[in-house]
Write an enzyme that holds these catalytic residues in place. Structure first.
Site, short mmCIF file in Angstrom:
data_model
loop_
_atom_site.label_atom_id
_atom_site.label_comp_id
_atom_site.label_asym_id
_atom_site.label_seq_id
_atom_site.Cartn_x
_atom_site.Cartn_y
_atom_site.Cartn_z
CG ASP A 1 -0.22 -0.06 2.56
OD1 ASP A 1 -0.81 0.41 3.56
OD2 ASP A 1 0.92 -0.56 2.61
CG HIS B 1 6.86 0.00 10.45
ND1 HIS B 1 7.00 -0.45 11.75
CD2 HIS B 1 6.42 1.27 10.56
CE1 HIS B 1 6.65 0.50 12.59
NE2 HIS B 1 6.29 1.57 11.90
#
Ligand code: RIB
Ligand code: CA
Length: 325
Positions: free
Chosen positions: A16, A246
């Protein structure tokens, strides 16, 4: 071909993009040991159509032609949470205005694409989801037998023995589609979970991205440019001028597994109430154990990221030459 693809690790990234997604994807494109077959895209940091557009832009930036397929625009069951534009910017790349890619996504569903490609390369493809898991849960519904053909999943998500980031309990990717995540953890396939248990300790600052710009003025320069917005957000929540790496950590777990330590446990996901999105370790579950990253050599992981992305421009030039050879 100059960049022969023999002996590489074959992967599909479900993403995303998203600032840390962009860092992870450029890491994968620059790494000579990886062969990225495609990017399937998902809502989360941005709307689904923005994710597909941004995936095409990243592929064109790196001169890395691959399949881009637009995936789900909303979760399996719960309503769509608003995109995290406050973290990744209105268009997904910080303050950068919307850009229009040359190419367009494949006219396919992610279900059909993932099923076809993972069956065609049976036992070889690593699925690397770094966003909500809707597309992956949808694939399980579409083709339950796919679990035998996927080599493994390396997922950025979850917070098993650590606090969440969108609530005390939940990490964003799981929280954005808890039903999908629970279905993915319930399926009979190998999963490495790179979650907040380790990614909270892996960070970069402006000096790191400045050095990256020096090493790779074009692609490193882009990553430096978009990192600013992300660092500003983190400064507002954790009072440090850093950004947490992340998604790149999931890709580094694929290339440098020895930099992480794991604990294996079956997992379930809370799908309602204030703990929605919590990833719960539970040995009484009749589920295959998930390999949860619980330790990471943060300094070496960061060094790997900067070293590989520092070669991004050179790798792009090699690919451009390769086409001409
Ligand atoms: O919680 C971090 C995750 O949520 C990362 O994948 C980031 O890109 C966002 O999607
Ligand atoms: Ca992401």
């Amino acid at each position: 071909s100059v960049l022969s693809r023999k002996g590489l690790k074959t992967l599909i990234i479900d993403t995303d993009p998203g600032i840390d997604d962009a860092m992870a994807i450029h890491y994968a494109f620059a790494h000579a040991g990886l062969d990225v077959l495609g990017l399937t895209t998902i809502f989360g940091n941005v709307f689904a159509w923005q994710a597909a557009r941004n995936a095409l832009l990243l592929s064109e930036q790196a001169h890395y032609p691959l399949d881009v397929i637009e995936g789900a625009s909303c979760p399996l069951t719960q309503p769509l949470n608003p995109p995290s534009h406050h973290v990744h910017g209105k268009e997904g790349f910080g303050d950068l205005p919307a850009q229009t890619p040359q190419g367009t996504p494949l006219a396919k569903t992610t279900d059909a694409y993932l099923s076809e490609v993972c069956r065609a390369h049976s036992g070889e493809v690593i699925l690397c989801p770094v966003g909500p898991l809707t597309n992956i849960a949808s694939l399980l519904r579409y083709d339950p037998g796919i679990v035998k053909h996927v080599k493994k999943l390396v997922i950025m998500g979850g917070a098993v023995w650590a606090p969440g980031n969108v609530s005390a309990y939940a990490e964003a990717n799981i929280w954005n589609d808890p039903h999908a995540a629970d279905a993915v953890f319930a399926a009979d396939w190998d999963i490495d979970l790179i979650g907040l248990d380790v990614t909270q300790t892996i960070d970069c600052d402006d000096a790191d991205f400045k050095a990256l710009r020096q090493a790779a003025p074009e692609i490193g320069g882009f990553l430096h440019e978009i990192s600013g917005f992300y660092i500003k957000f983190y400064h507002s929540v954790i009072d440090r001028h850093v950004c947490l790496m992340h998604d790149p950590s999931a890709l580094i777990a694929i290339t440098d597994d020895e930099l992480f330590t794991y604990r294996t446990t079956p997992l379930s996901v809370v799908c309602s109430g204030e703990q929605t999105g919590r990833t719960v370790p539970d040995d009484s579950l009749d589920r295959r154990g998930v390999r949860v990253a619980v330790g990471a050599d943060a300094a070496k992981i960061k060094a790997r990221f900067l070293d590989i992305c520092g070669q991004a421009d050179k790798m792009k030039q090699l690919r451009e030459m390769d086409v001409m050879l």
